[in-house]
Scaffold this motif. Structure first.
Motif, short mmCIF file in Angstrom:
data_model
loop_
_atom_site.label_atom_id
_atom_site.label_comp_id
_atom_site.label_asym_id
_atom_site.label_seq_id
_atom_site.Cartn_x
_atom_site.Cartn_y
_atom_site.Cartn_z
N HIS A 53 0.86 -1.17 0.00
CA HIS A 53 0.00 0.00 0.00
C HIS A 53 0.90 1.23 0.00
CE1 HIS A 53 -3.45 2.50 0.87
NE2 HIS A 53 -2.78 3.04 1.87
N TYR A 54 0.88 1.97 -1.08
CA TYR A 54 1.74 3.14 -1.18
C TYR A 54 1.09 4.32 -0.46
CZ TYR A 54 4.33 0.37 -4.45
OH TYR A 54 5.06 -0.63 -5.02
N ARG A 55 1.93 5.15 0.10
CA ARG A 55 1.44 6.26 0.89
C ARG A 55 2.46 7.40 0.81
NH1 ARG A 55 -1.02 6.08 6.73
NH2 ARG A 55 -0.47 8.16 7.39
N ASP A 58 4.42 11.11 5.96
CA ASP A 58 4.02 12.28 6.74
C ASP A 58 5.00 13.43 6.56
OD1 ASP A 58 1.80 10.94 7.69
OD2 ASP A 58 2.76 10.34 9.58
N VAL A 91 3.50 8.92 -7.58
CA VAL A 91 2.41 8.30 -6.83
C VAL A 91 1.16 8.33 -7.71
CG1 VAL A 91 3.30 8.88 -4.55
CG2 VAL A 91 1.74 10.46 -5.68
N THR A 95 -3.57 7.59 -4.45
CA THR A 95 -2.65 7.81 -3.34
C THR A 95 -2.60 9.29 -2.99
OG1 THR A 95 -1.32 5.89 -3.90
CG2 THR A 95 -0.24 7.60 -2.60
N ARG A 98 -5.69 10.31 -1.10
CA ARG A 98 -5.62 9.92 0.32
C ARG A 98 -4.76 10.92 1.10
NH1 ARG A 98 -5.38 4.74 -2.07
NH2 ARG A 98 -3.12 4.70 -1.89
N ALA A 99 -3.70 11.42 0.46
CA ALA A 99 -2.86 12.43 1.13
C ALA A 99 -3.67 13.70 1.36
CB ALA A 99 -1.62 12.72 0.28
N ARG A 102 -5.78 13.17 4.37
CA ARG A 102 -4.98 13.21 5.60
C ARG A 102 -4.66 14.64 6.00
NH1 ARG A 102 -0.34 9.94 3.72
NH2 ARG A 102 0.75 10.67 5.57
#
Length: 143
Positions: A53-55, A58, A91, A95, A98-99, A102
């Motif tokens: 799972h790529y992320r 932080d 990415v 992905t 999702r960033a 966040r």
């Protein structure tokens, strides 16, 4: 069983359909097994497990925030491309989305005719999405 299927193939005793029926597997399974053996020389199973799972780390979220603040009407893909150019790490669009979540950003659709009214080119077939500032809660607007 893989070895027995391969042995039957190498003995040229039966067709792939007959081999599949004999070992109670599909013809596609025989095809994949023989194809893997021809390509790699092995019939060992491929490495199991899901893809990673790529992320966006932080530590890189501040870069994403700067890219969003610099171009709030950019598409998710455009921000992902800009991130790749800035960091050298590609990415996917999901992905990057999702960033955004966040970071607390919400997606808002920018109506194409409003963009065109201010002299900008109308969007392509996928539409254009801007990103709103992070919100505390989804409270009703004050009138």
């Amino acid at each position: 069983m893989r070895q027995r299927i391969l042995d039957a193939y190498l003995a040229r005793e039966e067709s792939w359909e007959e081999i599949a029926k004999r070992f109670q597997v599909g013809v596609a399974t025989v095809d994949r097994l023989i194809g893997r053996w021809k390509r790699t020389g092995t019939i060992a199973p491929r490495r199991p497990g899901p893809r990673p799972h790529y992320r966006v780390p932080d530590s890189q979220l501040s870069k994403v925030k700067r890219l969003l603040d610099a171009a709030p009407d950019s598409t998710t893909q455009e921000i992902a491309d800009a991130y790749a150019k800035a960091t050298g790490v590609r990415v996917s669009r999901p992905t990057m989305g999702r960033a955004f979540r966040r970071l607390g950003y919400t997606r808002k659709k920018v109506v194409p005719r409003l963009r065109a009214a201010v002299g900008e080119e109308p969007p392509g077939p996928q539409g254009v999405f801007g990103y709103g500032r992070p919100t505390e809660a989804h409270a009703p607007p004050l009138h």
